[in-house]
Write a protein that holds these residues in place. Structure first.
Motif, PDB file in Angstrom:
ATOM      1  N   HIS A  17       0.848  -1.196   0.000  1.00  0.00           N
ATOM      2  CA  HIS A  17       0.000   0.000   0.000  1.00  0.00           C
ATOM      3  C   HIS A  17       0.885   1.248   0.000  1.00  0.00           C
ATOM      4  N   PRO A  18       1.622   1.488  -1.061  1.00  0.00           N
ATOM      5  CA  PRO A  18       2.534   2.637  -1.087  1.00  0.00           C
ATOM      6  C   PRO A  18       1.781   3.942  -0.848  1.00  0.00           C
ATOM      7  N   ASN A  19       2.331   4.762   0.025  1.00  0.00           N
ATOM      8  CA  ASN A  19       1.662   6.004   0.385  1.00  0.00           C
ATOM      9  C   ASN A  19       2.702   6.979   0.914  1.00  0.00           C
ATOM     10  N   ALA A  20       2.616   8.220   0.479  1.00  0.00           N
ATOM     11  CA  ALA A  20       3.584   9.234   0.887  1.00  0.00           C
ATOM     12  C   ALA A  20       3.507   9.552   2.374  1.00  0.00           C
ATOM     13  N   ASN A  21       2.440   9.138   3.033  1.00  0.00           N
ATOM     14  CA  ASN A  21       2.298   9.437   4.463  1.00  0.00           C
ATOM     15  C   ASN A  21       3.166   8.536   5.340  1.00  0.00           C
ATOM     16  N   PHE A  22       3.644   7.426   4.809  1.00  0.00           N
ATOM     17  CA  PHE A  22       4.554   6.584   5.572  1.00  0.00           C
ATOM     18  C   PHE A  22       5.930   7.243   5.656  1.00  0.00           C
ATOM     19  N   TYR A  23       6.600   7.058   6.780  1.00  0.00           N
ATOM     20  CA  TYR A  23       7.967   7.540   6.909  1.00  0.00           C
ATOM     21  C   TYR A  23       8.892   6.692   6.038  1.00  0.00           C
ATOM     22  N   GLY A  24       8.665   5.393   6.056  1.00  0.00           N
ATOM     23  CA  GLY A  24       9.395   4.504   5.175  1.00  0.00           C
ATOM     24  C   GLY A  24      10.806   4.171   5.606  1.00  0.00           C
ATOM     25  N   GLY A  25      11.219   4.671   6.774  1.00  0.00           N
ATOM     26  CA  GLY A  25      12.568   4.394   7.243  1.00  0.00           C
ATOM     27  C   GLY A  25      12.679   3.065   7.949  1.00  0.00           C
ATOM     28  N   THR A  26      13.899   2.783   8.417  1.00  0.00           N
ATOM     29  CA  THR A  26      14.149   1.492   9.064  1.00  0.00           C
ATOM     30  C   THR A  26      14.492   1.634  10.542  1.00  0.00           C
ATOM     31  N   SER A  27      14.410   2.835  11.079  1.00  0.00           N
ATOM     32  CA  SER A  27      14.667   3.008  12.506  1.00  0.00           C
ATOM     33  C   SER A  27      13.473   2.486  13.293  1.00  0.00           C
ATOM     34  N   SER A  28      13.677   2.216  14.580  1.00  0.00           N
ATOM     35  CA  SER A  28      12.583   1.711  15.412  1.00  0.00           C
ATOM     36  C   SER A  28      11.453   2.728  15.502  1.00  0.00           C
ATOM     37  N   THR A  29      11.805   4.012  15.515  1.00  0.00           N
ATOM     38  CA  THR A  29      10.776   5.052  15.575  1.00  0.00           C
ATOM     39  C   THR A  29       9.976   5.105  14.283  1.00  0.00           C
TER      40      THR A  29
END
Length: 618
Positions: free
Chosen positions: A524-536
Motif C-alpha cells: 500500500h505505497p503512500n507518501a504518508n509513511f515515513y518509510g525508514g528502518t529506525s525503530s521510531t
C-alpha cells in the motif's frame, strides 16, 4: 319507399359518426388525462428527488446550529426543478425529529434529534400549483404536488484513544520544560508558568517555583557539585559535636554509614523545613527509603579520593529519565535539569513525581503523591463543560485531555438528548495506552455519558523509566472494541465507527512486527509513511498502517495533538491517512495553551460530531 330507406341509412350513418366522434373525444380525453397523469407523476418524482437531496444534505449538518440545516435544505432543494421551476422550501418544511426504526415512525421535535423530515411542495404557498396541459379544458389549471423525505444520521460508536505515555506530563516538568518552552517561543513562558502554578496549587505548595536550598546549605556547605562530599567529609559540618548522635559522622564511619546519617539529617532537618507540605511526611524514622531515592535523584555522582559519592545511588537521576525530552523540544539540553542538581525544594520534588508518574514506586513500595494510587494524592474540583468533577493534580497535557474529552462527550450528550431509544443514539468509549502491555479499556461502549465523563477524570501519565508510547497498540484495542459483534467486537451493527486519537505524536512502540509493517508499506505505497528502518519509523508507520486499514473500512480516524511539543508531522500524516485532514492536509491545530484547549478542542469535536454519515429512511 326509397326516400324512407335513404333517410334511415343517413340516420344510421349520422349516429355512427356521432358515436365515432364521441369515441374520438373520449379517447382524446383519456390521452389527455393520461398525459396529465404522467406529468403529475413526473412532477411528484421531481419533488421527491428534491426532498431526498435536501434531506440528505441537511442531515449531514444537523448537529450544528438549527439555522444551518434549514438553509442547507433550502439551498439543495433549489438546485432541483419540479413543474418547470426551482423547488422552494419554507422554514416549516424542514422538521427536526426522532426516527424510530423499530416502529418506522418520525416524531417531530423543537430541537435536534437524530433525523430530519423535508416536505417539498408545489402549491399556492410555494409559488403556485404545478400547471396542467389538458386539464384546462375541464376547468383544471394545475394541481398541488408534495413529496417527503426523512434522513437519519447513523448512530456512532465513538472511541477516544488517549496517550498516557511518559511524555504526557512533559509540559509540567519544572526541571527543564518551562525553560525549553520559553526558548522555543517567548509567549510559551507565560503559559509554562501558569501550568506550573496550577500544579503547585493542586499540591498546596504555594507560589511557583517556591524556595530551593542547596544540600547542606543551612550548615554552610559550599554550593557546588561537591556539596554532599563536603557535608560528609571528616571535619565537615556533620562531624560537629553540636550535631545529634543520630546524624553525627565519625571518622571511622564507612561511606554507606555516612550516607545514611547525612540523608537522615537532610530529610529530618532540611526537607522537612523547606517542604512542610510534602508527602509522605519527610521523616527518616518512617520514610527513609522513599526520601533517600529523592536525594539520590537530585545528587550528582562525584568521584574523588573517597570513591564515587554518594555510594550505591539509585539509577534514577534528574538529568536522566528523558530529561529533557529532546524529541518534543529539540533545542533543550541536559544543562537544564543539571542546573537543579543538589537543589532541595518543591520544584525538584514535582520533577521527581512527574518522572515516576502514576505507576512507578521510587522505593519499590510507595507511590508518589501525584499518583492516584497514593493515599496522599490531592484531588481538586473544577467546573467543566460537563459539570463539576474532581481531578488529581493537573499534569499537562494529560489534564487538558481529561477536560477536552469531557467537553466532547458533553457535545455528544447534548446532540443525543432528544433520542429516547439509546440504541439509536451515539455511544462512547475510552481506551488508554502507554506501553504495549499497558493498554486499558477505561470505559466500554456506553450511552451513559456521565459515567464516561467521570472515567476521564483520573487519566494519568506513566513514569519515564522506559519507552511507553505504543500508539499502534492503542488503535488496535480501539478497533477491536468498537467493531461489530459479528466481527468479534462490542460495537453495534450498521453504525458509523469513529476513532479520536489524542496524543503528542511520539510513537516509539508497536505490536506489529517490522516485517508486517514493511510488507504493508510495500503493498500500500503512500507518501504518508515515513518509510525508514529506525525503530521510531516502524513504530510511527505501524500506527499509520492501522489508520489506513480503518479508513479503508469507511471508519473515521481523527488525530488530535496535545502538548506544546506535539509532533505535527506525525499528526498530519495520521489525519491524511484517516481522510480527516483539512484542505491543507493538516490535522487540527491548537495553540498548545491548556487554558484555551477546552474551547479549541470543543470546536474540533463539534465539527466531528456535527457531521454524521446519513441515510434516507423514508
Amino acid at each position: 319507399m326509397r326516400t324512407r330507406q335513404f333517410t334511415a341509412r343517413a340516420a344510421r350513418r349520422g349516429a355512427t359518426l356521432v358515436l365515432a366522434a364521441l369515441l374520438m373525444i373520449a379517447m382524446l380525453g383519456m390521452v389527455a388525462f393520461a398525459v396529465d397523469c404522467g406529468y403529475m407523476s413526473l412532477v411528484r418524482g421531481q419533488l421527491q428527488v428534491a426532498a431526498d437531496s435536501a434531506a440528505m444534505a441537511a442531515a449531514q449538518v444537523m448537529g450544528s446550529s438549527q439555522s444551518n440545516p434549514v438553509q442547507t435544505a433550502k439551498d439543495f432543494a433549489a438546485y432541483h426543478v419540479a413543474g418547470g421551476r426551482n423547488v422552494s422550501l419554507q422554514n416549516s418544511d424542514v422538521e427536526y425529529g426522532v426516527w424510530n426504526p423499530n416502529s418506522q415512525t418520525f416524531t417531530p421535535s423543537s430541537s435536534v434529534g437524530n433525523a430530519l423530515r423535508i416536505s417539498a411542495k408545489l402549491d399556492a404557498a410555494h409559488g403556485g400549483q404545478a400547471p396542467l396541459f389538458f386539464g384546462r379544458a375541464f376547468g383544471l389549471t394545475g394541481f398541488d404536488g408534495q413529496a417527503q423525505a426523512i434522513a437519519m444520521g447513523n448512530p456512532r460508536d465513538i472511541c477516544f484513544v488517549v496517550d498516557l505515555s511518559g511524555s504526557m506530563n512533559n509540559d509540567t516538568e519544572p526541571g527543564w520544560a518551562p525553560s525549553a518552552m520559553t526558548s522555543m517561543n517567548a509567549s510559551y513562558g507565560t503559559i509554562a508558568n501558569s501550568m506550573m502554578q496550577q500544579v503547585f496549587t493542586d499540591f498546596n505548595y504555594g507560589s511557583y517555583p517556591g524556595t530551593t536550598q542547596w544540600v547542606g546549605q543551612p550548615l554552610g556547605v559550599t554550593q557546588n557539585n561537591n556539596a554532599y562530599t563536603n557535608l560528609t567529609a571528616n571535619g565537615g559540618p556533620l562531624t560537629a559535636g553540636t550535631i545529634a548522635s543520630t546524624y553525627r559522622i565519625l571518622s571511622t564511619d564507612s561511606e554507606a554509614t555516612r550516607k545514611t546519617k547525612a540523608y537522615k539529617w537532610i530529610i529530618d532537618t532540611q526537607i522537612a523545613s523547606i517542604m512542610p507540605n510534602a508527602r509522605p511526611t519527610p521523616n527518616s524514622s518512617t520514610n527513609l527509603g522513599y526520601w533517600s531515592v529523592y536525594l539520590d535523584y537530585i545528587l550528582p555522582s562525584v568521584s574523588n579520593g573517597r570513591g564515587t559519592l554518594p555510594p550505591s545511588q539509585s539509577s534514577y537521576r534528574i538529568d536522566s529519565l528523558d530529561n529533557p525530552c529532546t524529541v518534543s523540544y529539540p533545542s533543550a539540553t541536559t544543562a537544564l535539569p543539571q542546573s537543579f542538581r543538589n537543589k532541595i525544594g518543591y520544584s525538584t520534588y514535582v520533577q521527581f513525581m512527574m518522572d515516576f508518574g502514576r505507576d512507578q514506586r521510587p522505593d519499590g513500595s510507595t507511590y508518589t503523591p501525584l499518583s492516584i494510587q497514593s493515599s496522599y494524592c490531592p484531588y481538586h474540583s473544577e467546573t467543566t463543560a460537563g459539570g463539576v468533577f474532581s481531578f488529581p493534580p493537573s499534569e499537562q497535557p494529560t489534564h487538558a485531555a481529561r477536560r477536552s474529552i469531557i467537553a466532547a462527550i458533553q457535545q455528544v450528550k447534548s446532540k443525543n438528548s432528544m433520542i429516547s431509544d439509546s440504541t439509536q443514539g451515539d455511544w462512547v468509549s475510552i481506551v488508554t495506552f502507554d506501553s504495549v502491555a499497558g493498554t486499558v479499556l477505561k470505559q466500554s461502549l456506553t450511552s451513559n455519558y456521565d459515567a464516561a465523563m467521570t472515567a476521564c477524570t483520573t487519566l494519568q501519565a506513566v513514569g519515564d523509566t522506559q519507552l511507553s508510547t505504543a500508539t499502534e497498540t492503542g488503535l488496535i484495542a480501539a478497533q477491536n472494541h468498537i467493531k461489530p459483534a459479528s466481527q468479534g467486537g462490542s460495537g453495534r451493527e450498521n453504525t458509523q465507527k469513529v476513532v479520536v486519537l489524542l496524543t503528542d505524536g511520539m510513537a516509539n512502540l508497536k505490536t506489529s512486527s517490522n516485517t508486517t509493517v514493511g510488507n504493508y508499506r510495500t503493498a500500500h505505497p503512500n507518501a504518508n509513511f515515513y518509510g525508514g528502518t529506525s525503530s521510531t519509523d516502524y513504530a510511527s508507520d505501524a500506527a499509520i498502517m492501522q489508520t489506513g486499514a480503518m479508513q479503508g473500512s469507511n471508519w473515521q480516524v481523527f488525530a488530535v495533538a496535545l502538548g506544546l511539543g506535539a509532533d505535527y508531522s506525525f499528526m498530519d500524516r495520521m489525519a491524511r491517512m484517516g481522510d480527516t485532514a483539512d484542505d491543507d492536509g493538516q490535522a487540527p491545530r491548537t495553540s498548545g495553551d491548556p487554558s484555551a484547549y477546552e474551547a479549541e478542542l470543543t470546536a474540533i469535536f463539534q465539527d466531528i460530531i456535527s457531521n454524521p454519515k446519513v441515510r434516507l429512511v423514508q
